[in-house]
Design a protein around this motif. Structure first.
Motif, PDB file in Angstrom:
ATOM      1  N   GLU A   1       0.836  -1.177  -0.112  1.00 49.02           N
ATOM      2  CA  GLU A   1      -0.147  -0.116  -0.045  1.00 49.02           C
ATOM      3  C   GLU A   1       1.134   1.154   0.010  1.00 49.02           C
ATOM      4  N   MET A   2       1.906   1.222   0.904  1.00 51.87           N
ATOM      5  CA  MET A   2       2.770   2.473   0.746  1.00 51.87           C
ATOM      6  C   MET A   2       3.469   2.719  -0.398  1.00 51.87           C
ATOM      7  N   PHE A   3       3.876   1.343  -1.339  1.00 47.75           N
ATOM      8  CA  PHE A   3       4.403   1.758  -2.401  1.00 47.75           C
ATOM      9  C   PHE A   3       3.791   2.005  -3.445  1.00 47.75           C
ATOM     10  N   THR A   4       2.072   1.647  -3.383  1.00 47.28           N
ATOM     11  CA  THR A   4       1.137   2.141  -4.296  1.00 47.28           C
ATOM     12  C   THR A   4       1.044   3.722  -4.102  1.00 47.28           C
ATOM     13  N   LEU A   5       1.033   4.045  -2.850  1.00 44.34           N
ATOM     14  CA  LEU A   5       0.918   5.569  -2.411  1.00 44.34           C
ATOM     15  C   LEU A   5       1.911   6.533  -3.111  1.00 44.34           C
ATOM     16  N   LEU A   6       3.242   5.960  -2.897  1.00 46.05           N
ATOM     17  CA  LEU A   6       4.354   6.453  -3.511  1.00 46.05           C
ATOM     18  C   LEU A   6       4.127   6.555  -4.912  1.00 46.05           C
ATOM     19  N   TRP A   7       3.838   5.588  -5.646  1.00 50.26           N
ATOM     20  CA  TRP A   7       3.652   5.391  -7.204  1.00 50.26           C
ATOM     21  C   TRP A   7       2.616   6.667  -7.551  1.00 50.26           C
ATOM     22  N   ILE A   8       1.523   6.654  -6.862  1.00 51.46           N
ATOM     23  CA  ILE A   8       0.523   7.649  -7.091  1.00 51.46           C
ATOM     24  C   ILE A   8       0.921   9.046  -6.914  1.00 51.46           C
ATOM     25  N   PHE A   9       1.559   9.352  -6.024  1.00 56.36           N
ATOM     26  CA  PHE A   9       2.339  10.646  -5.555  1.00 56.36           C
ATOM     27  C   PHE A   9       3.148  11.027  -6.702  1.00 56.36           C
ATOM     28  N   THR A  10       4.144  10.108  -7.198  1.00 55.39           N
ATOM     29  CA  THR A  10       4.904  10.689  -8.456  1.00 55.39           C
ATOM     30  C   THR A  10       3.982  10.729  -9.721  1.00 55.39           C
ATOM     31  N   VAL A  11       3.185   9.979  -9.856  1.00 58.23           N
ATOM     32  CA  VAL A  11       2.396  10.286 -11.202  1.00 58.23           C
ATOM     33  C   VAL A  11       1.659  11.499 -10.982  1.00 58.23           C
ATOM     34  N   ILE A  12       1.026  11.835  -9.708  1.00 57.54           N
ATOM     35  CA  ILE A  12       0.276  13.241  -9.750  1.00 57.54           C
ATOM     36  C   ILE A  12       1.267  14.299  -9.946  1.00 57.54           C
ATOM     37  N   LEU A  13       2.463  14.397  -9.646  1.00 56.56           N
ATOM     38  CA  LEU A  13       3.590  15.210  -9.786  1.00 56.56           C
ATOM     39  C   LEU A  13       3.795  15.307 -11.418  1.00 56.56           C
ATOM     40  N   GLU A  14       3.890  14.277 -12.023  1.00 56.04           N
ATOM     41  CA  GLU A  14       4.052  14.385 -13.669  1.00 56.04           C
ATOM     42  C   GLU A  14       2.911  14.963 -14.347  1.00 56.04           C
ATOM     43  N   GLU A  15       1.620  14.556 -13.773  1.00 54.94           N
ATOM     44  CA  GLU A  15       0.467  15.562 -14.407  1.00 54.94           C
ATOM     45  C   GLU A  15       0.636  16.940 -13.976  1.00 54.94           C
ATOM     46  N   MET A  16       1.133  17.352 -12.927  1.00 61.98           N
ATOM     47  CA  MET A  16       1.185  18.725 -12.698  1.00 61.98           C
ATOM     48  C   MET A  16       2.445  19.351 -13.421  1.00 61.98           C
ATOM     49  N   ARG A  17       3.342  18.475 -13.895  1.00 62.48           N
ATOM     50  CA  ARG A  17       4.313  18.934 -14.658  1.00 62.48           C
ATOM     51  C   ARG A  17       3.936  19.126 -16.245  1.00 62.48           C
ATOM     52  N   GLN A  18       2.948  18.473 -16.730  1.00 62.91           N
ATOM     53  CA  GLN A  18       2.303  18.170 -17.734  1.00 62.91           C
ATOM     54  C   GLN A  18       1.324  19.360 -18.136  1.00 62.91           C
ATOM     55  N   ILE A  19       0.591  19.785 -16.915  1.00 61.32           N
ATOM     56  CA  ILE A  19      -0.270  21.205 -16.962  1.00 61.32           C
ATOM     57  C   ILE A  19       0.594  22.194 -16.945  1.00 61.32           C
ATOM     58  N   TRP A  20       1.822  22.470 -16.447  1.00 64.59           N
ATOM     59  CA  TRP A  20       2.696  23.443 -16.483  1.00 64.59           C
ATOM     60  C   TRP A  20       3.273  23.408 -17.907  1.00 64.59           C
ATOM     61  N   ASN A  21       3.464  22.742 -18.473  1.00 63.61           N
ATOM     62  CA  ASN A  21       4.304  22.687 -19.832  1.00 63.61           C
ATOM     63  C   ASN A  21       3.249  22.884 -20.767  1.00 63.61           C
ATOM     64  N   HIS A  22       2.083  23.175 -20.587  1.00 61.03           N
ATOM     65  CA  HIS A  22       1.065  23.514 -21.672  1.00 61.03           C
ATOM     66  C   HIS A  22       1.526  25.063 -22.243  1.00 61.03           C
ATOM     67  N   GLU A  23       1.174  25.227 -23.680  1.00 61.28           N
ATOM     68  CA  GLU A  23       1.755  26.409 -24.130  1.00 61.28           C
ATOM     69  C   GLU A  23       1.021  27.661 -23.655  1.00 61.28           C
ATOM     70  N   GLN A  24      -0.068  27.299 -23.192  1.00 55.38           N
ATOM     71  CA  GLN A  24      -0.924  28.578 -22.744  1.00 55.38           C
ATOM     72  C   GLN A  24      -0.270  29.356 -21.651  1.00 55.38           C
ATOM     73  N   TYR A  25      -0.394  30.700 -21.398  1.00 51.25           N
ATOM     74  CA  TYR A  25       0.189  31.327 -20.427  1.00 51.25           C
ATOM     75  C   TYR A  25      -0.445  31.377 -19.063  1.00 51.25           C
ATOM     76  N   SER A  26      -1.877  31.616 -19.216  1.00 54.02           N
ATOM     77  CA  SER A  26      -2.564  31.593 -18.200  1.00 54.02           C
ATOM     78  C   SER A  26      -2.515  30.181 -17.545  1.00 54.02           C
ATOM     79  N   ALA A  27      -2.595  30.212 -16.038  1.00 56.40           N
ATOM     80  CA  ALA A  27      -2.769  28.972 -15.348  1.00 56.40           C
ATOM     81  C   ALA A  27      -4.077  28.424 -15.676  1.00 56.40           C
ATOM     82  N   TRP A  28      -5.184  29.109 -15.460  1.00 57.48           N
ATOM     83  CA  TRP A  28      -6.362  28.688 -15.859  1.00 57.48           C
ATOM     84  C   TRP A  28      -6.696  28.188 -17.212  1.00 57.48           C
TER      85      TRP A  28
END
Length: 334
Positions: A25-52
């Motif tokens: 369970e802790m390994f799965t929690l760590l895996w989910i946490f790193t995947v969420i960080l990757e999703e946040m990185r993808q959102i930040w790297n979008h071409e739009q300038y506004s966060a919204w």
């Protein structure tokens, strides 16, 4: 990861008061946490300038909605497993199982790569949109028939939340052929009663009352749903299948390109090792920011002691460094 997730959900998920979280369970929690960080990185790297607009662009992808549902369910399940008692721990297991099911369904995305199964997944997605219209029409018919049957078979029912379930329960399963004819015709089974006191206190279930209107309405309901509405949705599915199948190769190539492009931009390490790549990127940003700040202070000092020609030379010195080219505009504005 699916095996680890499924193993601890099925075999090793206990309240904290009984047993601490397992290593899986802790390994799965760590895996989910790193995947969420990757999703946040993808959102930040979008071409739009506004966060919204970045979030809107990310949310526009249907598979990202699957991801968001999976992450929210998993986080909610982990919180519930920490705070729920033994009696209410079924809530945590239920939420864990939902997040696991959504994650397994998310793997359909990888079928886009295959030439023959990719278009079939696209057809399923478009058919889900078609069935939404069927559900809206069916719900209107279902509620109307459910009210007729409930009012005539069980008049003067108690006002409670179970009444809503009773209205939609019988009509929904009758769509699949479970007619409940004994109840519809008011035939009393041996394990029910007509005494108000007995069925109000839950000792025995209430017997349905005989009413000639209910079987007649059931016949009309079955014709309308099983013949008219079911054939309507089948026709809609056939039309969707033909449209996608006619351009199956073109559609497959488009979705395959989008999938390859998405994973091309991702780091080469897999979760949870992807956290190493995130830390490396953060370190790079800090180093570039420090170099830029150092060069900026140097240029300001030259501006106070020299003329505009020296300022231009310092600007060129900064832009000669490839790492500082992206920061040129902000320096000039300041």
């Amino acid at each position: 990861m699916v095996c680890c997730f499924a193993t601890f959900v099925l075999t090793d998920c206990h309240p904290v008061s009984v047993k601490p979280p397992s290593s899986l369970e802790m390994f799965t929690l760590l895996w989910i946490f790193t995947v969420i960080l990757e999703e946040m990185r993808q959102i930040w790297n979008h071409e739009q300038y506004s966060a919204w607009y970045k979030v809107q662009s990310w949310w526009g992808n249907a598979w990202n909605k699957f991801d968001a549902a999976m992450y929210l369910c998993f986080i909610l399940a982990f919180i519930l497993r920490l705070v729920c008692s033994v009696q209410n721990f079924w809530l945590a297991i239920m939420t864990y199982s939902i997040s696991l099911a959504v994650f397994i369904l998310r793997t359909l995305h990888f079928f886009y790569v295959a030439k023959y199964t990719g278009p079939k997944v696209i057809m399923i997605g478009k058919m889900v949109r078609d069935i939404q219209f069927f559900i809206m029409i069916f719900m209107v018919v279902l509620v109307s028939f459910g009210i007729i049957t409930q009012a005539n078979l069980f008049p003067n029912s108690e006002l409670e939340w179970q009444l809503l379930k009773k209205i939609v329960y019988l009509p929904y399963w009758q769509l699949y052929g479970e007619l409940f004819l004994d109840n519809m015709e008011g035939k009393e089974p041996s394990s029910c009663t007509t005494e108000v006191l007995l069925y109000n206190n839950g000792t025995l279930p209430r017997c349905p009352e005989s009413n000639a209107l209910v079987p007649l309405v059931l016949a009309i309901y079955m014709v309308f749903t099983n013949i008219l509405l079911i054939n309507l949705v089948i026709a809609m599915f056939s039309d969707t299948f033909q449209k996608v199948h006619a351009n199956s190769v073109l559609v497959w190539k488009f979705y395959r390109y989008s999938l390859v492009y998405e994973y091309y931009e991702r780091p080469f390490l897999i979760p949870p090792l992807i956290i190493i790549n995130h830390l490396y990127r953060i370190l790079q940003i800090l180093i570039r920011k420090r170099e830029f700040c150092t060069n900026r202070k140097c240029c300001k000092k030259i501006m106070t002691d020299s003329n505009a020609f020296q300022m231009e030379s310092c600007s060129e010195a900064i832009t000669d460094n490839p790492k500082n080219q992206s920061l040129k505009k902000s320096w000039i504005k300041s």
